[in-house]
Write a protein that holds these residues in place. Sequence first.
Motif, short mmCIF file in Angstrom:
data_model
loop_
_atom_site.label_atom_id
_atom_site.label_comp_id
_atom_site.label_asym_id
_atom_site.label_seq_id
_atom_site.Cartn_x
_atom_site.Cartn_y
_atom_site.Cartn_z
N LYS A 355 0.85 -1.18 0.00
CA LYS A 355 0.00 0.00 0.00
C LYS A 355 0.89 1.24 0.00
CE LYS A 355 -0.71 1.01 4.92
NZ LYS A 355 -0.26 2.41 4.78
N THR A 356 0.30 2.38 -0.30
CA THR A 356 1.07 3.61 -0.32
C THR A 356 1.04 4.29 1.04
OG1 THR A 356 -0.73 5.11 -0.93
CG2 THR A 356 0.34 3.91 -2.72
N ILE A 357 1.90 5.28 1.22
CA ILE A 357 2.03 5.96 2.51
C ILE A 357 0.81 6.80 2.85
CG2 ILE A 357 4.55 6.00 2.49
CD1 ILE A 357 4.39 8.92 1.50
N VAL A 358 -0.07 7.06 1.88
CA VAL A 358 -1.28 7.84 2.17
C VAL A 358 -2.53 6.96 2.18
CG1 VAL A 358 -0.33 10.01 1.31
CG2 VAL A 358 -1.60 8.53 -0.25
N THR A 359 -2.32 5.65 2.17
CA THR A 359 -3.43 4.70 2.21
C THR A 359 -3.71 4.30 3.65
OG1 THR A 359 -2.87 3.88 0.01
CG2 THR A 359 -4.23 2.45 1.36
N SER A 360 -4.97 3.97 3.94
CA SER A 360 -5.43 3.67 5.29
C SER A 360 -4.58 2.63 6.01
CB SER A 360 -6.87 3.16 5.22
OG SER A 360 -7.30 2.68 6.47
N GLU A 361 -4.42 2.84 7.32
CA GLU A 361 -3.74 1.87 8.16
C GLU A 361 -4.63 0.67 8.48
OE1 GLU A 361 -0.36 1.87 9.35
OE2 GLU A 361 -0.44 3.20 7.60
#
Length: 576
Positions: A355-361
């Motif tokens: 996932k990308t760094i701005v995608t939900s945890e």
Amino acid sequence: MGNWETAYEKWRTYENLDTLLKNELQSMENNDEALEDAFYTELTFGTGGMRGVLGPGINRMNVYTVRKAVNGLANYLRENAVNVNDRGVVVSYDSRYMSQEFALETAKVLGAYGIKTYIFDKLHPTPLLSFAVRYLGTVAGVMITASHNPPEYNGFKVYNEDGGQITPAEANEIIEHIQQTENELTVPFMEKQELEKKELLTWVGSEVDNAYLDHLEEISHLEENERKAPKDLQIVFTPLHGTAYDLVLKGLEQLNFTNVGVVKEQAKPDPEFSTVESPNPEEHQAFKMAIELGKKNNADILIGTDPDADRLGVAAKDSFGEYKVLTGNQLGALLLDYILSNHDQKLLPNARMLKTIVTSELGRKIADYYGVKTIDTLTGFKFIGEKIRQFDSTGEFFVFGYEESYGYLISSFARDKDAVQAAVLASEVAYYWQKQGKTLHDALNVLYEKHGYYLEGMTSLTLKGKEGSAKITSIMESVRNEPLTSIGGLPVEQMEDYLSGVRTYAGSEEKVEKIDLPNANVVKYKLANDSWVCLRPSGTEPKIKCYFGVCEDSREASEDRLAGLKTDMAGVLNED
């Protein structure tokens, strides 16, 4: 005479200038502001390609800027790839103005270097281009598309021999070769008839589609007998005037999803995207007609793809019986949970979710629950594709990848986000939950109750032209050089500056860590209570984007926290 005036004069006096571009240029001759914007800088070739407004000028998408980009690509390939001429390049295109013309221009320039080109005989989705690179064994691929940008845009995306978007390192080398092309007006090219005569141009028919569909069927987690059984799930589909119509319907048919209503007004390609304000499934207005048909058909799920079919939006009924569009983060969580819960559990220790760094945890929480490692990448699916390629030599295997902006990849036979794969699997997930008497929104609440109420948001500020670009630069410099200490009433605990590659801990000048990711113009603030805020300029639009993530004990608390973060950051973005 200024730089832009010199460039304009070169175009104005060029005898063989394309007739349509010449006429448009003449209509602009008394508008210095428009001329300056068209000529003050060259259209940027970024880490994946270039995208811009159609029209005359070096800062516009036209046959000459495309030829210059292809010229650079051709010289890069001749230096860096093996057996370039015979392996060739595959090209696809979407429904936009000039897409088919730009595809042919690509072949014309490549042909001048003796490089063979494959072009699809009709418009095709971006993920099919990614797949075709691998299937045909070409040295590269080109997709002519501006994705979900407004009608006046088009673009030129480059894919490497693995079928992924070119990496930053590859892009930098291509850019060097593009810059060595001094005059975009005189790039050598070969005419179509000569290309075909010399067998340097091949038109691609249904063979690639059929091979793709064979792979597509295998992403299903249904047992063989259930795949073949009729399903009563009611689906409404809209391709938003783009490229996904044929393949999505065939993919659904393979799994016996036969109750599919198509929004007829949006089924045919239309470069004006005349029925929507924006052909972007991220924007809920794009689902207006799908919702109307959904109500008529009592549909269980609405699916919509953007024009080049690399992004998917999904809507389902909420607890009030109203259709509500899922966010990219929410759909990604549902797809991930379904995949992992139905996967061979013995294999999961070596599985990797990207996932990308701005995608939900929330995705990380779900992956942790199943014992799957999560790997973060920079924003942009090219980084997910690059990481998948690395797995070929590490013994790890890809199980799912996604980003908040409605991009998902289920199986790596394609190496870019794939709305066709996602549309078929999302329908299967809806069918799975329907058998349990639940909608996708009900299923999402099951995940929240198990893992926490993760909510996310994104705001953007559009700043066009030369002044807008300067303003975006100023904002990023401000948040980087004068760090915020609190946002929305929460103290900042860490600041991650991806441009310098450094993570700094609040209150401790000594505690600094290196970020093990490529450099990028991104700043992320990590706050108390697992909240975060991230700022990045868009790579494809004149925007600066601000992303938010929170997790509290209840939906209400998370919504309040999210609102507070957005309010504070609105002030930061709109400061004079």
